[in-house]
Scaffold this motif. Sequence first.
Motif, PDB file in Angstrom:
ATOM      1  N   SER A 295      52.865  34.385 -94.708  1.00 44.61           N
ATOM      2  CA  SER A 295      53.840  33.296 -94.733  1.00 44.61           C
ATOM      3  C   SER A 295      55.242  33.902 -94.823  1.00 44.61           C
ATOM      4  N   ILE A 296      56.107  33.527 -93.899  1.00 47.92           N
ATOM      5  CA  ILE A 296      57.466  34.042 -93.872  1.00 47.92           C
ATOM      6  C   ILE A 296      58.402  32.931 -94.337  1.00 47.92           C
ATOM      7  N   LEU A 297      59.028  33.141 -95.507  1.00 45.87           N
ATOM      8  CA  LEU A 297      59.929  32.157 -96.095  1.00 45.87           C
ATOM      9  C   LEU A 297      61.346  32.468 -95.613  1.00 45.87           C
ATOM     10  N   LYS A 298      61.930  31.537 -94.859  1.00 46.74           N
ATOM     11  CA  LYS A 298      63.180  31.863 -94.164  1.00 46.74           C
ATOM     12  C   LYS A 298      64.408  31.154 -94.697  1.00 46.74           C
ATOM     13  N   ASP A 299      64.234  30.087 -95.478  1.00 42.99           N
ATOM     14  CA  ASP A 299      65.417  29.344 -95.940  1.00 42.99           C
ATOM     15  C   ASP A 299      65.448  29.319 -97.466  1.00 42.99           C
ATOM     16  N   ALA A 300      66.521  28.749 -97.998  1.00 44.85           N
ATOM     17  CA  ALA A 300      66.715  28.741 -99.448  1.00 44.85           C
ATOM     18  C   ALA A 300      65.682  27.876-100.160  1.00 44.85           C
ATOM     19  N   ALA A 301      65.224  26.793 -99.541  1.00 42.82           N
ATOM     20  CA  ALA A 301      64.268  25.896-100.196  1.00 42.82           C
ATOM     21  C   ALA A 301      62.978  26.616-100.544  1.00 42.82           C
ATOM     22  N   THR A 302      62.564  27.551 -99.707  1.00 44.67           N
ATOM     23  CA  THR A 302      61.304  28.256 -99.942  1.00 44.67           C
ATOM     24  C   THR A 302      61.499  29.607-100.626  1.00 44.67           C
ATOM     25  N   ALA A 303      62.624  30.284-100.334  1.00 45.26           N
ATOM     26  CA  ALA A 303      62.800  31.657-100.827  1.00 45.26           C
ATOM     27  C   ALA A 303      63.521  31.743-102.158  1.00 45.26           C
ATOM     28  N   SER A 304      64.270  30.710-102.546  1.00 48.06           N
ATOM     29  CA  SER A 304      65.099  30.814-103.755  1.00 48.06           C
ATOM     30  C   SER A 304      64.275  30.949-105.029  1.00 48.06           C
ATOM     31  N   ILE A 305      62.985  30.652-104.973  1.00 47.50           N
ATOM     32  CA  ILE A 305      62.134  30.836-106.150  1.00 47.50           C
ATOM     33  C   ILE A 305      62.052  32.319-106.521  1.00 47.50           C
ATOM     34  N   TYR A 306      62.444  33.218-105.581  1.00 45.93           N
ATOM     35  CA  TYR A 306      62.483  34.651-105.860  1.00 45.93           C
ATOM     36  C   TYR A 306      63.898  35.148-106.165  1.00 45.93           C
ATOM     37  N   GLY A 307      64.856  34.236-106.233  1.00 43.52           N
ATOM     38  CA  GLY A 307      66.169  34.512-106.788  1.00 43.52           C
ATOM     39  C   GLY A 307      66.896  35.700-106.225  1.00 43.52           C
ATOM     40  N   SER A 308      67.112  36.715-107.075  1.00 47.01           N
ATOM     41  CA  SER A 308      68.005  37.826-106.762  1.00 47.01           C
ATOM     42  C   SER A 308      67.436  38.802-105.744  1.00 47.01           C
ATOM     43  N   ARG A 309      66.207  38.592-105.292  1.00 52.21           N
ATOM     44  CA  ARG A 309      65.629  39.514-104.319  1.00 52.21           C
ATOM     45  C   ARG A 309      65.352  38.846-102.984  1.00 52.21           C
ATOM     46  N   ALA A 310      65.887  37.623-102.772  1.00 52.03           N
ATOM     47  CA  ALA A 310      65.459  36.817-101.633  1.00 52.03           C
ATOM     48  C   ALA A 310      66.501  36.654-100.542  1.00 52.03           C
ATOM     49  N   SER A 311      67.651  37.300-100.633  1.00 52.23           N
ATOM     50  CA  SER A 311      68.691  37.056 -99.635  1.00 52.23           C
ATOM     51  C   SER A 311      68.267  37.513 -98.246  1.00 52.23           C
ATOM     52  N   GLY A 312      67.352  38.480 -98.151  1.00 50.93           N
ATOM     53  CA  GLY A 312      66.850  38.928 -96.856  1.00 50.93           C
ATOM     54  C   GLY A 312      65.604  38.198 -96.412  1.00 50.93           C
ATOM     55  N   GLY A 313      65.214  37.145 -97.131  1.00 48.54           N
ATOM     56  CA  GLY A 313      63.980  36.438 -96.825  1.00 48.54           C
ATOM     57  C   GLY A 313      62.804  37.030 -97.592  1.00 48.54           C
ATOM     58  N   VAL A 314      61.689  36.325 -97.562  1.00 54.18           N
ATOM     59  CA  VAL A 314      60.493  36.735 -98.298  1.00 54.18           C
ATOM     60  C   VAL A 314      59.291  36.629 -97.366  1.00 54.18           C
ATOM     61  N   ILE A 315      58.428  37.647 -97.405  1.00 56.94           N
ATOM     62  CA  ILE A 315      57.202  37.649 -96.613  1.00 56.94           C
ATOM     63  C   ILE A 315      56.017  37.742 -97.570  1.00 56.94           C
ATOM     64  N   LEU A 316      55.215  36.678 -97.607  1.00 56.93           N
ATOM     65  CA  LEU A 316      54.045  36.607 -98.486  1.00 56.93           C
ATOM     66  C   LEU A 316      52.810  37.034 -97.700  1.00 56.93           C
ATOM     67  N   ILE A 317      52.100  38.029 -98.207  1.00 56.48           N
ATOM     68  CA  ILE A 317      50.921  38.563 -97.528  1.00 56.48           C
ATOM     69  C   ILE A 317      49.698  38.330 -98.409  1.00 56.48           C
ATOM     70  N   THR A 318      48.715  37.649 -97.862  1.00 60.26           N
ATOM     71  CA  THR A 318      47.445  37.417 -98.553  1.00 60.26           C
ATOM     72  C   THR A 318      46.374  38.225 -97.852  1.00 60.26           C
ATOM     73  N   THR A 319      45.679  39.088 -98.596  1.00 60.66           N
ATOM     74  CA  THR A 319      44.641  39.920 -97.990  1.00 60.66           C
ATOM     75  C   THR A 319      43.296  39.199 -98.025  1.00 60.66           C
ATOM     76  N   LYS A 320      42.363  39.720 -97.261  1.00 59.51           N
ATOM     77  CA  LYS A 320      41.044  39.102 -97.151  1.00 59.51           C
ATOM     78  C   LYS A 320      40.265  39.236 -98.450  1.00 59.51           C
ATOM     79  N   LYS A 321      39.444  38.224 -98.719  1.00 59.98           N
ATOM     80  CA  LYS A 321      38.594  38.201 -99.902  1.00 59.98           C
ATOM     81  C   LYS A 321      37.142  38.001 -99.472  1.00 59.98           C
ATOM     82  N   GLY A 322      36.232  38.311-100.371  1.00 60.43           N
ATOM     83  CA  GLY A 322      34.828  38.053-100.110  1.00 60.43           C
ATOM     84  C   GLY A 322      34.527  36.562-100.188  1.00 60.43           C
ATOM     85  N   GLU A 323      33.413  36.155 -99.593  1.00 57.08           N
ATOM     86  CA  GLU A 323      33.018  34.762 -99.590  1.00 57.08           C
ATOM     87  C   GLU A 323      31.557  34.640-100.017  1.00 57.08           C
ATOM     88  N   GLU A 324      31.216  33.459-100.508  1.00 54.23           N
ATOM     89  CA  GLU A 324      29.851  33.204-100.951  1.00 54.23           C
ATOM     90  C   GLU A 324      28.883  33.354 -99.792  1.00 54.23           C
TER      91      GLU A 324
END
Length: 794
Positions: A295-324
């Motif tokens: 997930s690529i957070l590109k605007d202030a509404a989504t990225a500002s939750i990371y405050g002082s480290r978010a001026s360049g945007g935020v990229i959220l990476i979720t890795t694969k998990k095992g399944e039942e």
Amino acid sequence: MKHFYSFTNLLYQYSILLSFTLFITFFSGVSVAQGSENMPLKTLHELFHHIESEGKYKIFYQNNQVDINTKITVDPHEADVTKLLTQALTGTNLSFKIVKNQIVIIKKNRTPAQQEGSMVKGRIIDNTGETLIGVSIVLKGTTMGTVTDLQGNYKLTVPNLNDTLIFSYIGYKTVTEPIRGRTEINITMKMSAFVLNEVVAVGYGVKKQTDIIGAVSVIKSKQVSSLPVANISEALQGKATGVSITQNTGAPGDGTSVRIRGTGTINDNSPLFIIDGVPTKNANAIPPSDIQSISILKDAATASIYGSRASGGVILITTKKGEEGKMTLNFNTYTGLQVAGNLTKMCNKDQYIELYNEAATNDGRSLITPEMADTLPNTNWWKEIFRPAIMTSTDLSVSGGSKNINYLVSGNYFYQDGIILNSGYKRYSFRASINSDLSRKIKIGKNINLSSSTTNKVGNSGDGYGGNGGSVVRYAFFRTPIYPVYDKNGNYIDYYSKYAQYFGDGYNPVGFAKKYDWKITNNRLLGNIYLNWKITDNLTFHTDYGLDYLENGSKRFDENWGYNLRINNPNTLTQQTVTSAQQTWKNTLVFNKTFKKNHHLNVMAGTEAIHSNLIGLSASAQNFPDQIPSLRYLSNGTTNQRANGWQSQWTLLSFFGRVSYNYKEKYYAQVVLREDGSSRFGSNYPWAFFPAAALGWRIDKEAFMSNVGFISYLKLRASAGILGNQEIGDYSFASLITSGAYYPFGTNSLSGYYLSKQGNENLRWESQTQIDIGLDLGLFDNKLFMYLDYYNKL
């Protein structure tokens, strides 16, 4: 100088804060739990919401088959999902199937006496060959149907082999397939361009895509996992609007530059990566094959939750998990070939001699005679320095799980030759993920990523101003085609002083490349452990500890060689080791509740503490009597043996919160607040506040849009907020005294110290205001989907 952010004090304050949070959490849990005992589950809608809120199962059903307002009677103290569904569906014409983490509500099968007809069976896969579990197969025009099992197989009795089957699965395009007399029908399903109900990662949580009112691009595993690239950054090329990916040099292992919505600061413009909740500025240790979603957070509404480290945007990476399900073994490999293309056309021997003689005639120099030309080689320096380069990647993973625990263990080997001689990159990586439900309310897990990489570097920086000895390609440009590569003894020919007027100057680019002895190693551990406590159906506490540990080593020997030993004189060995460790501890408390069916409220509050420590050591020596590789150690240098060491630290303490509200999933509002305190700023301004707000409107749900059939989705959204940047160096506020200065004392020159940097205790935070107005438009059942955004970064 006294600061609030000494790490001991930070931990002390943070422990008090955590204790207070747990205290509030406990009493909130008691209060809400007592209230929930008086609120039994009365309808299927309430039961489905209760089950999905546990976070383990997703429920699917067809609206024309299931009335979610049906009254039910269940034991309010029952924790087993199977028993709850059995109690609720008793006396109805509904049944259910649980396939891995999906629950499908279907009509009950008819009795054997009624099931007259023919059996149709088959297997469902996606366009990569993977089986799809839980695909719904329904006989068109009826409620008769089934779902695929763990192997993607299905069986369905149909009254007539001239009927039609409908195959549907969340995230994939629905397939309508006439039977045409067949008894076996295998289907390959393709992913939908846009999935409305898909859950995607956002800052410190997840949301349905329809509930997001900010600028977010989502990239799924199938879009990146099979790409022939070395790292995640390269895999993002061309996958999201407003995201620019540029390779730094193109050399293997040299990394990439990522820019989200352009450049917004004179300081660091790189985005913040969050890998399974662990923040980092470098995500290249994770192979693309391990990615579940981005997930690529590109605007202030989504990225500002990371405050002082978010001026360049935020990229959220979720890795694969095992399944039942039963243990699954996956093996993937590919091998490819890279070649240099679009090269500048260079003169061959005859063309060079013609041009040289023309110039020599004009300025009165000696010509290259035909007799001399017959003795000269015709060297194509492009062919000498470039080569076909092999690139290969191999993945092996084992995954599986039971009802209460799942696991995934994977390994990856990646190797890439450079197209320039003596360059290349290889990486070994290992990942393990384990998640366990200790009880119905408590879940724990851990993710560990280990990687080890080695880069063989050659010069790529012009004339060597960057400290790497110059570019191999540059010297190939300079080298004339009448220079041979080797002499009769097999040694590299560097320079003919006697014939310099004919041959020209410059280093032998082949020797220059082959004599490079420069290796960079990176050993990295990135991982986290977490605990998730579902205090009640509406209140969840999450705590997470993450570690990003990196050990970087560099060893470079500049061999002395060439005509009269003119190159790299004296020879030099330089070694450096830099170790960094960043620890992150965060806690969140989330309240999520629906009031009177139409009012949906989600409140999240949290704290985060980060401590980073960096230790460096470098050393060098010169004049090695013997230059053979086995003797290239610092102790063998006879002069200028030097050593240097350094250490730096920074800490960050944060408090943040988010309130999200929607009415009938039609009108949306969100407010985000974050307060950051950083050790990188002076004692006068260590704290900064980063707010943001957003509004959204699902226009397609309005009554006046009911007759506009070709518009299937239409959302208007607007946001504004402030983002920060703390990437200014660790001690920018402080004055620094540095050794290395010399001053006269009588007739002697003595070493001393000098003021190398003037500090500023009034150093303030850099902040960036962003405004975004966007429109999400889906046409023709979302077969065509568009994101339109106007933004301004101030």
